[in-house]
Each structure stands twice: as C-alpha cells, then as structure tokens.
Design an enzyme around this catalytic site. Structure first.
Site, PDB file in Angstrom:
ATOM      1  N   CYS A  67       0.838  -1.210   0.000  1.00  0.00           N
ATOM      2  CA  CYS A  67       0.000   0.000   0.000  1.00  0.00           C
ATOM      3  C   CYS A  67       0.871   1.256   0.000  1.00  0.00           C
ATOM      4  O   CYS A  67       1.848   1.338   0.744  1.00  0.00           O
ATOM      5  CB  CYS A  67      -0.920  -0.009   1.226  1.00  0.00           C
ATOM      6  N   CYS A  71       0.219   4.887   6.956  1.00  0.00           N
ATOM      7  CA  CYS A  71      -0.408   4.716   8.273  1.00  0.00           C
ATOM      8  C   CYS A  71       0.603   4.041   9.217  1.00  0.00           C
ATOM      9  O   CYS A  71       1.044   2.918   8.934  1.00  0.00           O
ATOM     10  CB  CYS A  71      -1.683   3.893   8.156  1.00  0.00           C
ATOM     11  N   CYS A  74       0.468   0.282  10.320  1.00  0.00           N
ATOM     12  CA  CYS A  74       0.037  -0.740   9.375  1.00  0.00           C
ATOM     13  C   CYS A  74       1.177  -1.528   8.728  1.00  0.00           C
ATOM     14  O   CYS A  74       2.040  -0.961   8.055  1.00  0.00           O
ATOM     15  CB  CYS A  74      -0.808  -0.094   8.281  1.00  0.00           C
ATOM     16  N   CYS A 111     -16.313  -9.451   5.578  1.00  0.00           N
ATOM     17  CA  CYS A 111     -15.659  -8.179   5.235  1.00  0.00           C
ATOM     18  C   CYS A 111     -14.445  -8.449   4.356  1.00  0.00           C
ATOM     19  O   CYS A 111     -13.643  -9.334   4.665  1.00  0.00           O
ATOM     20  CB  CYS A 111     -15.188  -7.476   6.495  1.00  0.00           C
ATOM     21  N   CYS A 142     -19.327  -6.501   3.497  1.00  0.00           N
ATOM     22  CA  CYS A 142     -18.625  -5.296   3.939  1.00  0.00           C
ATOM     23  C   CYS A 142     -17.321  -5.230   3.167  1.00  0.00           C
ATOM     24  O   CYS A 142     -16.740  -6.271   2.841  1.00  0.00           O
ATOM     25  CB  CYS A 142     -18.363  -5.397   5.447  1.00  0.00           C
ATOM     26  N   CYS A 202     -19.257   1.713   8.630  1.00  0.00           N
ATOM     27  CA  CYS A 202     -18.481   1.086   9.703  1.00  0.00           C
ATOM     28  C   CYS A 202     -17.283   2.003   9.918  1.00  0.00           C
ATOM     29  O   CYS A 202     -16.448   2.152   9.017  1.00  0.00           O
ATOM     30  CB  CYS A 202     -18.027  -0.306   9.266  1.00  0.00           C
ATOM     31  N   ARG A 274     -17.718  -2.749  17.898  1.00  0.00           N
ATOM     32  CA  ARG A 274     -16.935  -3.962  17.646  1.00  0.00           C
ATOM     33  C   ARG A 274     -15.604  -3.942  18.390  1.00  0.00           C
ATOM     34  O   ARG A 274     -14.825  -2.995  18.274  1.00  0.00           O
ATOM     35  CB  ARG A 274     -16.679  -4.154  16.150  1.00  0.00           C
TER      36      ARG A 274
HETATM   37  S1  SF4 Z   1      -4.206   1.083   6.890  1.00  0.00           S
HETATM   38 FE1  SF4 Z   1      -2.565   0.029   5.727  1.00  0.00          FE
HETATM   39  S2  SF4 Z   1      -3.608  -0.788   3.951  1.00  0.00           S
HETATM   40 FE2  SF4 Z   1      -4.975   0.773   4.806  1.00  0.00          FE
HETATM   41  S3  SF4 Z   1      -4.447   2.690   3.779  1.00  0.00           S
HETATM   42 FE3  SF4 Z   1      -3.164   2.626   5.611  1.00  0.00          FE
HETATM   43  S4  SF4 Z   1      -1.240   1.667   4.942  1.00  0.00           S
HETATM   44 FE4  SF4 Z   1      -2.788   1.211   3.378  1.00  0.00          FE
END
Ligand code: SF4
Length: 329
Positions: A67, A71, A74, A111, A142, A202, A274
């Site tokens: 990705c 974040c 993540c 999901c 979802c 959600c 949740r």
């Molecule tokens: S949470 Fe992870 S998968 Fe989702 S947008 Fe952020 S970096 Fe990408």
C-alpha cells in the site's frame, strides 16, 4: 453543577440519539468512576440490544500489502519493512470459498479488505463481482478499500454492498502524527460518499498509538457527532508490528481501553460496537469487561488481514463461558 459531578445527565434519552456531543461531555464520561461508567454503559446497551448477543464478522484480506499510504500502525504499507509481501487481488472463486467457510463457522457478515489508497475502476469491477457473490451466499457484505469517490460508492451499493469500513483512526489533532498521505477531511468525505450512496457506515479507530486520553475523547466526540452515527463502530487496540513506526509504543492500560468502549456505547447507543484488532493479546477478563461495557461484535477467525486474532475454538470457548450467542443478521 458540572457534568462530571452529575453523571446522570450524560445518558441520552432512550428515544433520541444525540449528534451534538461536546468534548466536555465526552470527557466527563471518561472521568466517571469505573463502576458508574460501566453501569451506565450496560444500561444503555440493554435499552438497545440483547446483552447476550454478539455479532460475528469475518475479515478477509483480498489484496494484501504494497500500500502506498503511510499509516504508522500498518504492516501493509510499502514504506515499512514488516515482512508482508505485496500480493495481487484474490480470484473470485477463492474469495467465495472463504466466504462459504466463514458462513459455516457462524459468521453473519463477510468483510473484504484491500490495501489500496483508493480502488482503480478495473479493481472495483472485480470487487463488485465478489460483493455480488458473497451476498448470494446469504451473508451481509462489507468492504474496506481506501478512499472512494461518490460514483464508486454508488457502484458498490448497486452490487449489493451492505457496509463500508473507513476508520477515522484517532482525533483530528493526533491524526497527523500517524498518517501524512491523506487528511482527516479526506476520510470524512469518503464517509459522506458512502452514506449518501445508502451504504451502512463502519467507522471507528485505534487506541494505544501513543495518543492521550484527550485524543480518545476527541475521536469519540467526532464519531458521535457525525450526522448519522456509524452503524458499526470498531474500537481497535494497536497491534504492534515489528518494522512499523509504532512497533515500540507502550501498551495502553486495558481499563482505559474498556473505558473507551463504554463511552462509545453510551454516546452511540444504537451502533454495534466492535471489539476489533488487539484481542489476541487481551485477557479473557478484559474481553469480558468490554462485553459488559457494551461491545457486541467481534471478528472471528485466526487472522485479521495480516495480524493474528484468537482462533475460532478460543472464541467459541469464551462465548460459551460468558453465555453469549451469535446475533442473527
Ligand atoms: S491502513 Fe494500511 S492498507 Fe490501509 S491505507 Fe493505511 S497503509 Fe494502506
């Protein structure tokens, strides 16, 4: 009299939902003595739900890793060396096989998560086919695919999507310390598109990322002041993954986590709250307190996207021990 001194003023009337929660009011809830907070959360819960029922969802990563977003929590961000390999979008048949297995294990909602900033149109075609197929199995559907435009949200709705997950993650003030590649406003706009398309929302967040209680207050105040409360509110405990910027974050006190669940329950009385990521490291006692505080949904299955989750047997044992049963769709 201050709100903190008169906690009886803090529970919404059963008939009406409030969308004007101030931070001061949310703070006063967080500050309540724990027994008082739990009593109020449980009372609110019982006014709106059967306290012995828990909604069961299963989450499948249909497109893992690689990705472009940053974040900080993540393992799927391409920017961090976490050992998660980037994979292609799963094939339809493989997704449907997983959905059938989830249904047979008692899940009512399936999901599908993809590690994208936002879906490309050709990817969306494939996801729409998956949504149609999962729906035809009799499961609620979802998806969590990143940011959506209004037309993309409408396409997903037309294919039968029931819920779209898009978290606010934390307070507006702390957000920039966790993510820099998309703004809080971007997230609110995707939520608007989803809601306007007629898809259930959600939306929740993650705690234990180094934020202060004031940030947890801010996050709940924003969620509870959305024009419509999210139908589903995931409260996640950070899962610290080696290689991510938050890998060395200190653990949040479990009682503070329970307080966050309780305040979400009181401020969003009809939402399903949740108990999401982080259960793998949570004691049964903490999870039981979360159910008492008004959590009434869990993810079932040994994996949450790329991080571990309690196995189905462990969850079944815990639900049996607590006398909880799965909520019908
Ligand atoms: S949470 Fe992870 S998968 Fe989702 S947008 Fe952020 S970096 Fe990408």
């Amino acid at each position: 009299m201050s709100l903190a001194a008169d906690p009886s003023s803090l529970v919404p009337a059963a008939a009406g939902l409030r969308h004007d929660w101030t931070r001061e009011e949310v703070r006063a809830l967080f500050d309540l003595p724990f027994p008082e907070l739990m009593f109020r959360a449980q009372s609110t819960h019982r006014e709106n739900f059967d306290p012995a029922e828990v909604q069961i969802s299963t989450l499948l990563s249909i497109k893992t890793g690689g990705c472009p977003e940053d974040c900080g929590y993540c393992p799927q961000s391409a920017r961090y060396d976490t050992g998660v390999e980037a994979e292609k979008l799963m094939a339809l048949d493989a997704v449907l096989a997983e959905a059938r297995a989830a249904k047979n294990s008692g899940a009512s909602r399936f999901c599908m998560g993809a590690a994208w900033r936002s879906p490309k149109d050709r990817d969306l075609d494939a996801v729409c086919d998956m949504v149609e197929g999962v729906k035809a199995l009799g499961l609620e559907t979802c998806a969590t695919l990143g940011m959506l435009t209004a037309p993309q949200a409408r396409r997903l709705k037309n294919s039968g999507l029931d819920y779209y997950n898009h978290n606010l993650d934390t307070s507006p003030e702390f957000y920039g310390a966790i993510i820099t590649t998309r703004t809080y406003q971007d997230r609110l706009e995707t939520l608007d598109h989803v809601r306007e398309a007629g898809i259930h929302v959600c939306c929740g967040g993650i705690v234990g990322m180094g934020e202060t209680r004031e940030d947890r207050i801010g996050m709940i105040a924003v969620l509870a002041s959305l024009p419509a409360h999210p139908e589903s509110v995931p409260i996640n405990m950070l899962v610290k993954v080696s290689g991510t910027p938050l890998a060395a974050e200190s653990a949040l006190d479990p009682i503070e986590f329970v307080r966050t669940v309780a305040v979400a329950r009181i401020t969003m009385p009809r939402s399903v709250v949740r108990l999401s990521a982080g259960r793998e490291d949570m004691s049964e006692e903490t999870q039981a307190l979360c159910f008492l505080a008004g959590a009434n949904s869990i993810f079932y299955g040994p994996k949450l996207l790329t991080t571990p989750n309690p196995g189905r047997d462990r969850d079944r044992d815990l639900m049996d021990k607590l006398g909880l049963s799965p909520m019908e769709p």
